[in-house]
Write a protein that holds these residues in place. Structure first.
Motif, PDB file in Angstrom:
ATOM      1  N   CYS A  55       0.810  -1.150   0.019  1.00 51.81           N
ATOM      2  CA  CYS A  55      -0.099   0.154   0.174  1.00 51.81           C
ATOM      3  C   CYS A  55       0.982   1.303   0.086  1.00 51.81           C
ATOM      4  CB  CYS A  55      -0.730   0.052   1.132  1.00 51.81           C
ATOM      5  SG  CYS A  55      -2.007  -1.141   1.343  1.00 51.81           S
ATOM      6  N   ILE A  56       0.342   2.398  -0.565  1.00 50.09           N
ATOM      7  CA  ILE A  56       0.978   3.510  -0.636  1.00 50.09           C
ATOM      8  C   ILE A  56       1.346   3.994   1.004  1.00 50.09           C
ATOM      9  CG2 ILE A  56       0.755   3.718  -3.041  1.00 50.09           C
ATOM     10  CD1 ILE A  56      -1.252   6.227  -2.429  1.00 50.09           C
ATOM     11  N   GLY A  57       0.214   4.101   1.638  1.00 54.26           N
ATOM     12  CA  GLY A  57       0.056   4.802   2.721  1.00 54.26           C
ATOM     13  C   GLY A  57      -0.895   4.212   3.868  1.00 54.26           C
ATOM     14  N   ILE A 115       5.397   5.049  -2.164  1.00 50.44           N
ATOM     15  CA  ILE A 115       5.585   5.061  -3.624  1.00 50.44           C
ATOM     16  C   ILE A 115       7.206   5.158  -4.008  1.00 50.44           C
ATOM     17  CG2 ILE A 115       5.060   6.036  -5.960  1.00 50.44           C
ATOM     18  CD1 ILE A 115       2.230   6.975  -4.505  1.00 50.44           C
ATOM     19  N   PRO A 116       7.785   4.116  -4.522  1.00 51.25           N
ATOM     20  CA  PRO A 116       9.411   4.277  -4.542  1.00 51.25           C
ATOM     21  C   PRO A 116       9.593   5.238  -5.837  1.00 51.25           C
ATOM     22  CG  PRO A 116       8.532   1.953  -4.612  1.00 51.25           C
ATOM     23  CD  PRO A 116       7.282   2.564  -4.583  1.00 51.25           C
ATOM     24  N   GLN A 164       3.061   6.893   2.771  1.00 50.73           N
ATOM     25  CA  GLN A 164       4.192   6.746   3.750  1.00 50.73           C
ATOM     26  C   GLN A 164       5.339   7.562   3.404  1.00 50.73           C
ATOM     27  OE1 GLN A 164       7.234   5.734   5.336  1.00 50.73           O
ATOM     28  NE2 GLN A 164       7.469   4.678   3.451  1.00 50.73           N
ATOM     29  N   CYS A 165       5.695   8.499   4.214  1.00 48.99           N
ATOM     30  CA  CYS A 165       6.786   9.239   3.883  1.00 48.99           C
ATOM     31  C   CYS A 165       8.000   9.130   4.787  1.00 48.99           C
ATOM     32  CB  CYS A 165       6.506  10.972   3.754  1.00 48.99           C
ATOM     33  SG  CYS A 165       5.327  11.025   2.389  1.00 48.99           S
ATOM     34  N   GLY A 167       1.774   5.515  13.076  1.00 48.39           N
ATOM     35  CA  GLY A 167       0.447   6.112  12.780  1.00 48.39           C
ATOM     36  C   GLY A 167      -0.432   5.164  11.896  1.00 48.39           C
ATOM     37  N   SER A 168       0.338   4.220  11.429  1.00 45.59           N
ATOM     38  CA  SER A 168      -0.348   3.008  10.708  1.00 45.59           C
ATOM     39  C   SER A 168      -0.728   2.025  11.362  1.00 45.59           C
ATOM     40  CB  SER A 168       0.517   2.324   9.466  1.00 45.59           C
ATOM     41  OG  SER A 168       0.927   3.302   8.790  1.00 45.59           O
ATOM     42  N   GLU A 169      -2.397   1.875  11.531  1.00 42.63           N
ATOM     43  CA  GLU A 169      -2.911   0.614  12.443  1.00 42.63           C
ATOM     44  C   GLU A 169      -2.527  -0.519  11.961  1.00 42.63           C
ATOM     45  OE1 GLU A 169      -5.443   4.393  12.560  1.00 42.63           O
ATOM     46  OE2 GLU A 169      -4.372   2.970  11.004  1.00 42.63           O
ATOM     47  N   THR A 170      -2.090  -1.493  12.902  1.00 42.87           N
ATOM     48  CA  THR A 170      -1.738  -2.797  12.609  1.00 42.87           C
ATOM     49  C   THR A 170      -3.131  -3.802  12.380  1.00 42.87           C
ATOM     50  OG1 THR A 170      -1.378  -3.404  14.661  1.00 42.87           O
ATOM     51  CG2 THR A 170       0.381  -2.590  13.533  1.00 42.87           C
TER      52      THR A 170
END
Length: 437
Positions: A107-109, A130-131, A299-300, A341-344
């Motif tokens: 996923c991108i974020g 995003i690479p 995701q940065c 900040g990304s829920e698991t």
């Protein structure tokens, strides 16, 4: 370390710009689905940029049967109309990602990961980023005192609309914007300069000089660097614009739900004036909200290429063990550490896709998600084939009607009937000769 081959599935034109960041870290082979199915062996990894079309979906199933690890590397935002409002004869699968077919999905974020979990993909989700955005440096966008013109980049997504109704609304929104600028000419005391990048032939319909050269990245990056602000239909471009600190507005007369929000949104012509003024002189609170949207959507925190590389290598190692032990591939949750900040876990109610896609309802007695999707895919393909047969039958009927008209024509009719009698006679003569031999 495993030495299995890594395939990026698609043509060079389709996936070259997606694969490019990885090729600097890993030995990646770009190949079309049929070639990958032919050449891949147990322990290899196949990276897909799409699960929308049957050539990819069929390849994924074939590869999984042979213990080839499969990864869906999403390269853009989720878009409501693409997900839920396609034409009845749309060639892309209408329930793509509900669920994901591949073993894992990059996923991108965080927000995209949450949605895909709710779509029934909890065990598959990995947050990567995003690479191809790694080279972009997140920045603010201070107004230049030496540049009096207000340069506004106006864009549409690669696929600007998925139905004729959507295209009409998108076209009208662009015409309204063009007319507004033509009538006002300045905003906040600055002359307006539009940079147009329209897809799908909309430049000819709207009547503008298009600056679109390609959709692979560098052309867009150049336009973004020149622009003071961006207005776009829902597209991954909005994230790239936000990442560069450009005030970014969504132009969407369809007023569809957004999987990725924006600090400004234009759903009617009456909203253009206030939006243009704020894009020219963006309030701090709006820019703060834009930053919050970006952090949730993309995701940065860490280099996305690093994360993608680690994910692929982990999958390749697991696939190698599965191949050596001749057992099915099983991938654990969270092969990557979850970014802050990304829920698991799963959040909210999980989507019941079969309730929405009636074509899948007959499979509900079977609790095997993959079997349900495969059956639904097969039924959908039969439906498309029947539609094709119906169209061919209609064309054949028209041909018969034309022939009957010719047959009854006072001049052409006798000629046609004479030709038929000659052909029938020739056929009988040939048949008689064949019998005598």
């Amino acid at each position: 370390m495993s030495t299995g081959t890594i395939f990026y599935v698609g043509t060079e034109a389709e996936v070259g710009h997606h694969a490019d960041p990885l090729t600097r870290r890993l030995a990646v082979r770009i190949a079309e689905p049929e070639t990958v199915v032919r050449d891949a062996v147990a322990g290899d990894v196949a990276v897909f940029y799409s699960e929308h079309f049957e050539r990819f979906r069929n390849a994924i199933r074939s590869l999984q049967q042979r213990r080839v690890a499969t990864l869906y590397a999403i390269d853009g935002i989720l878009e409501w109309r693409n997900a839920w409002e396609n034409r009845d004869d749309e060639p892309a699968c209408p329930w793509t990602m509900r669920p994901v077919l591949c073993d894992k999905v990059a996923c991108i974020g965080p927000s995209q990961a949450r949605t895909l979990r709710q779509w029934g993909n909890t065990d598959k989700v990995e947050v990567v980023g995003i690479p191809r955005f790694d080279h972009l440096v997140r920045s603010s966008n201070p107004k230049s005192e030496s540049e009096p013109a207000f340069r506004l980049l106006v864009m549409t997504a690669k696929w600007p609309g998925f139905t004729e109704h959507q295209r009409r609304l998108i076209t009208q929104s662009l015409i309204d914007l063009k007319d507004w600028v033509s009538n006002h000419k300045t905003v906040c005391g600055r002359p307006i300069e539009l940079i147009w990048r329209l897809t799908g032939g909309l430049d000819r319909v709207v009547g503008i000089e298009n600056e679109l050269r390609d959709t692979t990245g560098e052309d867009l990056a150049s336009a973004l660097r020149r622009a003071d602000a961006t207005i776009t239909t829902p597209s991954t471009t909005q994230l790239e614009s936000m990442l560069l600190g450009k005030p970014t507005a969504i132009l969407d007369y369809t007023n569809s739900p957004l999987y990725v929000d924006a600090a400004w949104r234009v759903t009617a012509v009456s909203q253009l004036e206030a939006t243009m003024e704020q894009l020219c002189e963006p309030p701090a609170e709006r820019m703060h909200y834009q930053d919050c949207v970006l952090e949730d959507a993309l995701q940065c925190e860490e280099n996305a290429t690093n994360r993608m590389t680690r994910l692929i290598e982990s999958m390749r190692e697991i696939a190698a063990v599965g191949a050596a032990q001749n057992r099915p591939l099983v991938f654990p949750q969270n092969l990557l550490l979850t970014p802050h900040g990304s829920e698991t876990g799963n959040t909210g109610a999980e989507l019941d896709a079969a309730e929405i896609f009636r074509e899948r309802a007959e499979c509900e007695l079977d609790d095997l998600a993959r079997l349900r999707v495969e059956l639904a895919d097969a039924k959908r393909e039969v439906k498309l084939l029947r539609a094709t047969v119906g169209q061919l039958n209609a064309e054949l009927g028209q041909a018969h009607a034309i022939f009957d008209t010719i047959h009854q024509h006072p001049i052409a009719g006798p000629v046609v009937r004479t030709r038929e009698r000659i052909l029938a006679w020739a056929g009988k003569v040939k048949s008689t000769k064949g019998e005598s031999n």
